[in-house]
Every structure is written in structure tokens, then in C-alpha cells.
Motif scaffolding. Structure first.
Motif, PDB file in Angstrom:
ATOM      1  N   THR A  66      -0.503   5.527  -0.788  1.00 19.68           N
ATOM      2  CA  THR A  66      -1.177   5.014  -1.902  1.00 19.68           C
ATOM      3  C   THR A  66      -1.579   5.732  -2.702  1.00 19.68           C
ATOM      4  O   THR A  66      -2.177   7.235  -2.137  1.00 19.68           O
TER       5      THR A  66
ATOM      6  N   HIS B 147     -11.880   2.198   1.009  1.00 23.18           N
ATOM      7  CA  HIS B 147     -10.904   2.610   1.497  1.00 23.18           C
ATOM      8  C   HIS B 147     -10.244   2.568   2.867  1.00 23.18           C
ATOM      9  O   HIS B 147      -9.212   2.124   2.966  1.00 23.18           O
TER      10      HIS B 147
ATOM     11  N   TYR C  39      -7.155   0.573   4.585  1.00 22.75           N
ATOM     12  CA  TYR C  39      -5.776   0.544   5.056  1.00 22.75           C
ATOM     13  C   TYR C  39      -5.702  -0.300   6.456  1.00 22.75           C
ATOM     14  O   TYR C  39      -4.370  -0.897   7.084  1.00 22.75           O
TER      15      TYR C  39
ATOM     16  N   LEU D 299       0.259   6.612   6.595  1.00 18.40           N
ATOM     17  CA  LEU D 299      -0.339   6.477   5.713  1.00 18.40           C
ATOM     18  C   LEU D 299       0.180   7.794   4.818  1.00 18.40           C
ATOM     19  O   LEU D 299      -0.533   8.936   5.286  1.00 18.40           O
TER      20      LEU D 299
END
Length: 298
Positions: A78, A61, A65, A158
Motif C-alpha cells: 500500500t 485503513h 487491511y 504488509l
């Protein structure tokens, strides 16, 4: 710019082109992780398979990113956890759900990445309501602590979606609180700020996997976002595939539709040949392969 030239660009040059077309908001649910782990690591022997899965998936993951940010995406949403996962039982939630979600907010690997890439983190969704009164309620404070820790980070954003499948209850609550505090109804910008932790522009592109379904981007979906769906699970995403998506988004879907009266007979015949060859095909249909839905490919 043609596709092959775009694919050959260094990452910083490609990112400049992406950013020159305006800040990009991308939704990328990382789906198919268990399937990917079983295919790539299922042959190995682990002392603790669940911990091994979370360790390996966590590093994957973080790599994803990095990939998106390096290619010019400034804001990444996400969706990470839906309420349907609660149906898998408390044992699953305790090991994979709780530990996995907590990692996003407090594991050293994730925190180091947020610091290195100057990433501001938020958790959005109706998780407080879903977790209230359960042994998972403490996660709300864990998420808040991560947001506070990264509040000063400026370069990237994010957003992790947790139980973000239905924004109506949260929006109703936010609206009531807002009206009580300011004696006026909140506008859309106010609601976005309350729901996501800060203002987010409408979504530019959504990259999903498996059955065609765009989800968990409430208040930001306008119908103008470009939708993409990968054939392989999300953890297989690499630079080449993402570049192809970004090239399509920037250079192909922005092209104005031609005047059909201005097309030559040869050009019209090319279009006719394409549609005739693919008549009967429908994007989004699939078949079961060993019990797993996979798309029908032309």
C-alpha cells in the motif's frame, strides 16, 4: 464458479479459492481519504479536526487491511506517501505527514492489528534520502523498529510504500554496496530483497482510484498484473466490491481467448453489438465535477 456463487461464499471459503490460485501480491494505494472524510464526517464538529481525521482514517485503513487478508490476499503493498506531499508545506507534513506515518509503525491500534493478524510489516522506498537532514529523519528509525517488532510474524505481509516513486537511486546504491561486499553484480531477486526487506513475487493485481495510473511498485511490475480502478475513493471498498475484483482476476482474465473462426454467427454478432454500442468510449477519460476529476461512465 459464477460471480453470484462466489459473492455468497463465507469469507474463509472465498479465501481458500483465492489462495488455491497461488499466493497473491496485491497493490492497493488507499487514495481519496481526505475526500471520503469530508463527505462522511465533514458535518461533525471536532475539537481537533486533524487528530479526528487521522483517528477515523486510521481505523478505516485497518479495516481495509483486514478485508484484504480475510479474502485471501497474503501480501499487500500500500503506497502511503509520495514526495509530492512534501510540497504541501511543513505544517501539513508535521501534523498529517509525520503523525500519520508514525501511526503506521507505533500506534497501539496498528500494533494490536499486526499482532492479532500475525502481520509482518515492512516500509519500502527512498524515504531515508528524502527525510535525511529534515526534522522528519527520525521516521526512518521508527519504520525500522516496526519491521523488527513484527519480524517473527508469519501469516500475512504488509508493505508500506514511502517515497517509492523512483527506485533508481536506491537500486544504484544497493548495487554498489552489494558488489563491494560480494564482488558480483546483484540479480533481480537480490535487489528486491534489499529494496523491500525480503523477496516479493511479481504483482498479481493493482487496485487504484481516480485517474488511471499504476505506481509505486518498482521491480515487481511485469506488465502481466491485472489493473483495476474504483470509481469511489478507496476507503469505500467493501467485501462485495473486492469479491467482484477477485472473481474477475481469477475466473475471467485467466480464460483463454477463443478461436474466432469457431464462434457462431450469433456469438460474433453479440461481440459486434457490444463494440458498436460502445464505439467512441475510452476507459480513463473523465470530467470535472466541482473541480474534482471523476471518470466518464458508459
Amino acid at each position: 464458479m459464477d460471480l453470484e456463487s462466489f459473492l455468497q461464499l463465507p469469507a474463509d471459503k472465498a479465501a481458500q479459492i483465492v489462495r488455491a490460485n497461488g499466493p497473491k501480491v496485491c497493490v492497493f494505494p488507499i487514495n481519496g481519504t481526505r475526500r471520503w472524510f469530508a463527505l462522511e464526517y465533514g458535518h461533525r464538529e471536532w475539537d481537533d479536526p486533524v487528530t479526528a481525521y487521522m483517528d477515523v482514517a486510521g481505523q478505516n485503513h485497518i479495516g481495509l487491511y483486514r478485508l484484504f487478508f480475510d479474502q485471501g490476499i497474503d501480501t499487500l503493498l500500500t503506497p502511503a506517501f509520495g514526495p509530492d506531499l512534501l510540497l504541501r508545506g511543513e505544517a501539513y507534513m508535521r501534523r498529517v505527514g509525520v503523525d500519520g506515518l508514525a501511526r503506521l509503525a507505533e500506534h497501539p491500534s496498528f500494533l494490536s492489528f499486526y499482532d492479532e493478524y500475525d502481520v509482518r510489516v515492512h516500509f519500502y522506498g527512498d524515504y531515508r534520502r528524502f527525510f535525511h537532514g529534515t526534522e522528519f529523519a527520525h521516521l526512518s528509525d521508527v519504520f525500522q523498529a516496526a519491521a523488527e517488532r513484527t519480524r517473527a510474524h508469519k501469516r500475512f505481509r504488509l508493505f508500506f510504500g514511502i517515497c517509492a516513486n523512483d527506485a533508481a537511486p536506491a537500486v544504484a546504491e544497493f548495487s554498489a554496496r552489494y558488489f563491494e561486499a560480494y564482488d558480483r553484480v546483484p540479480d533481480k531477486r537480490d535487489l528486491i530483497e534489499m529494496y523491500y526487506g525480503e523477496y516479493v513475487d511479481p504483482v498479481d493485481l493493482f487496485i487504484g482510484f481516480d485517474r488511471f495510473s499504476a505506481f509505486d511498485m518498482p521491480l515487481l511490475a511485469t506488465g502481466e498484473e491485472d489493473l483495476y480502478f474504483t470509481v469511489s475513493p478507496s476507503p469505500y471498498m467493501d467485501q462485495d466490491q473486492l469479491r467482484r475484483i477477485l472473481h474477475d482476476h481469477i475466473f475471467k482474465r485467466r480464460s483463454p481467448e477463443p478461436e474466432y473462426a469457431d464462434l457462431s454467427p450469433a456469438e460474433l454478432q453479440d461481440l459486434r453489438n457490444f463494440y458498436t454500442t460502445h464505439r467512441g468510449y475510452t476507459l480513463g477519460t473523465g470530467k470535472l465535477l466541482h473541480g474534482v476529476w471523476v471518470p466518464e461512465l458508459c
